[in-house]
Design a protein around this motif. Sequence first.
Motif, PDB file in Angstrom:
ATOM      1  N   ALA A 144     120.905  53.708  18.625  1.00 18.86           N
ATOM      2  CA  ALA A 144     120.044  54.569  17.827  1.00 18.86           C
ATOM      3  C   ALA A 144     119.685  53.965  16.473  1.00 18.86           C
ATOM      4  CB  ALA A 144     120.740  55.914  17.604  1.00 18.86           C
ATOM      5  N   GLU A 145     120.203  52.779  16.154  1.00 16.80           N
ATOM      6  CA  GLU A 145     120.043  52.248  14.804  1.00 16.80           C
ATOM      7  C   GLU A 145     118.581  52.042  14.419  1.00 16.80           C
ATOM      8  OE1 GLU A 145     122.070  51.050  17.083  1.00 16.80           O
ATOM      9  OE2 GLU A 145     124.038  51.632  16.279  1.00 16.80           O
ATOM     10  N   ARG A 146     117.811  51.457  15.316  1.00 12.51           N
ATOM     11  CA  ARG A 146     116.402  51.195  15.001  1.00 12.51           C
ATOM     12  C   ARG A 146     115.626  52.489  14.820  1.00 12.51           C
ATOM     13  NH1 ARG A 146     112.042  47.995  18.868  1.00 12.51           N
ATOM     14  NH2 ARG A 146     110.253  48.171  17.434  1.00 12.51           N
ATOM     15  N   TYR A 159     112.323  54.871  19.476  1.00 11.88           N
ATOM     16  CA  TYR A 159     112.807  55.998  20.291  1.00 11.88           C
ATOM     17  C   TYR A 159     112.964  55.555  21.752  1.00 11.88           C
ATOM     18  CZ  TYR A 159     112.765  60.388  22.894  1.00 11.88           C
ATOM     19  OH  TYR A 159     113.060  61.405  23.765  1.00 11.88           O
ATOM     20  N   ARG A 160     112.017  54.745  22.224  1.00 13.06           N
ATOM     21  CA  ARG A 160     112.118  54.253  23.601  1.00 13.06           C
ATOM     22  C   ARG A 160     113.398  53.435  23.781  1.00 13.06           C
ATOM     23  NH1 ARG A 160     108.166  51.078  23.546  1.00 13.06           N
ATOM     24  NH2 ARG A 160     106.545  52.624  23.947  1.00 13.06           N
ATOM     25  N   GLU A 161     113.719  52.606  22.799  1.00 12.70           N
ATOM     26  CA  GLU A 161     114.956  51.825  22.880  1.00 12.70           C
ATOM     27  C   GLU A 161     116.178  52.723  22.952  1.00 12.70           C
ATOM     28  OE1 GLU A 161     115.598  48.915  19.923  1.00 12.70           O
ATOM     29  OE2 GLU A 161     113.925  47.630  20.546  1.00 12.70           O
ATOM     30  N   LEU A 162     116.188  53.775  22.134  1.00 13.65           N
ATOM     31  CA  LEU A 162     117.334  54.695  22.144  1.00 13.65           C
ATOM     32  C   LEU A 162     117.496  55.323  23.522  1.00 13.65           C
ATOM     33  CD1 LEU A 162     118.205  57.329  19.443  1.00 13.65           C
ATOM     34  CD2 LEU A 162     118.124  57.975  21.838  1.00 13.65           C
ATOM     35  N   VAL A 163     116.396  55.812  24.093  1.00 15.25           N
ATOM     36  CA  VAL A 163     116.456  56.477  25.397  1.00 15.25           C
ATOM     37  C   VAL A 163     116.944  55.513  26.466  1.00 15.25           C
ATOM     38  CG1 VAL A 163     115.058  57.564  27.192  1.00 15.25           C
ATOM     39  CG2 VAL A 163     114.706  58.184  24.799  1.00 15.25           C
TER      40      VAL A 163
END
Length: 327
Positions: A298-300, A289-293
Motif C-alpha cells: 500500500a506504500e505507493r 491503487y491497482r498495485e495495492l489490489v
Amino acid sequence: MAGDQDEVRHAYGDNMGWRLKGYAKHLSGAPVSVREISRTEFLMIRPFFDAEDNPWLVDLNEVLPAIRPCVEHVLGPLNPDEDYYVTGHPLDWDKDPVQVARDLLDTYYPLATAAFLGGSVAAGTYTANSDLDMIVIVRDLPGAFRETLRHRGWPVELFCHTIESFWDFVARDAEGRRPPLLNMCADGFLMLDSDGTGQRMRAEARSLLDAGPAPASASELEDRRYGATDLLEDLIGARDEDERLFVAARLLTSAGELALVVRNRWLGHGKWLLRRLRDAGEDELVDSYRELVRGSGAERFIAAVEGVLMAAGGRMEAGYRREALPK
C-alpha cells in the motif's frame, strides 16, 4: 459535407443496406428502377448532399451539373427521365442499437421535440451487455420520469423531460458536481430535433460542461479533506488484508473526488470517476491503487493520497474544529 459526420456516424454502420431507387419524373407511384449499392458507394456520394435531417436518405434531385459527373462516376449513368433517391434500411434491427432507439421513439414518443442517445452506444464502444441511455424531450409531458425497460431485446434507461424539467434536473446534478444529463446531451447522438430545440440544448450543455462546476466552498473542501484523512489513517493502520482492500476502495473514491474538486472538475460514479481521473491526469492515484489490489503493498497508494491531500491543503490534523450550525 452537409451536417456533421461525427453526428451521424452510427447511421452508416455495417448493419445498414442501401438502395438506389428511380421514380418516373412528375408521376407518383412505385419506383421504376431499384438496385442495391454498397456502403462504400453511399459514403462516397453523401458529402454532396444535405442529409442532416434524414441521414438515411439522399435526394439525387439535388445533383448540380458541376457534381453530376462525380456522382455518376460512383453510381454509373443516371437516367434523366427519373428522379433518384438513395435510401437506407437496417439489415437486422435487433443488432443495431441506434435503429432500436429510433423504433422506440417512433413507437412511444412520435411527437417528441428532441431526443439524444448517450452512453457507450453513442461513443461506439457498446458491447452485448450495454443498454440504451436515452433523453427524450416531450413538450406536454405531465411530469418528468426515469424508466428502465426493454425494447426489441435491448435494456433501455429512459429519461423523459420537458425542456423546463430537463434544465431543473441539470441544475440539481451540477450542485452535486455530477453531470450525466449534460454528458448525454453534449456528447450523445442527436437522434431527433424537430424545431432546433436539440441543437440549442446541445450547445448549452457543451458550454456548461466546458465551464466546469462551481468552485468548492471552504467547508466542502474541509469535509472532503477530513474524510480522506480519516480513511488514510485507517488504511495505514490496517492489519487485516481484507479490511485494507475495503478501506482502500473507499479511499480511492474519497481521494479521487477530492483531487477533482480541487481542480474544479466534474465528478462521476464508478467507471465515470475513473474516466474523470484519467482526464485530469491523476494516473498515479489509479496506478498505485491497482498495485495495492494486486498485492504489491500500500506504500505507493498511501503516498499518492498524501499528494492529493497536500494539494488540497494537507491532512485535517489535531486541532480541527467545526461548529454545528444553529437551528
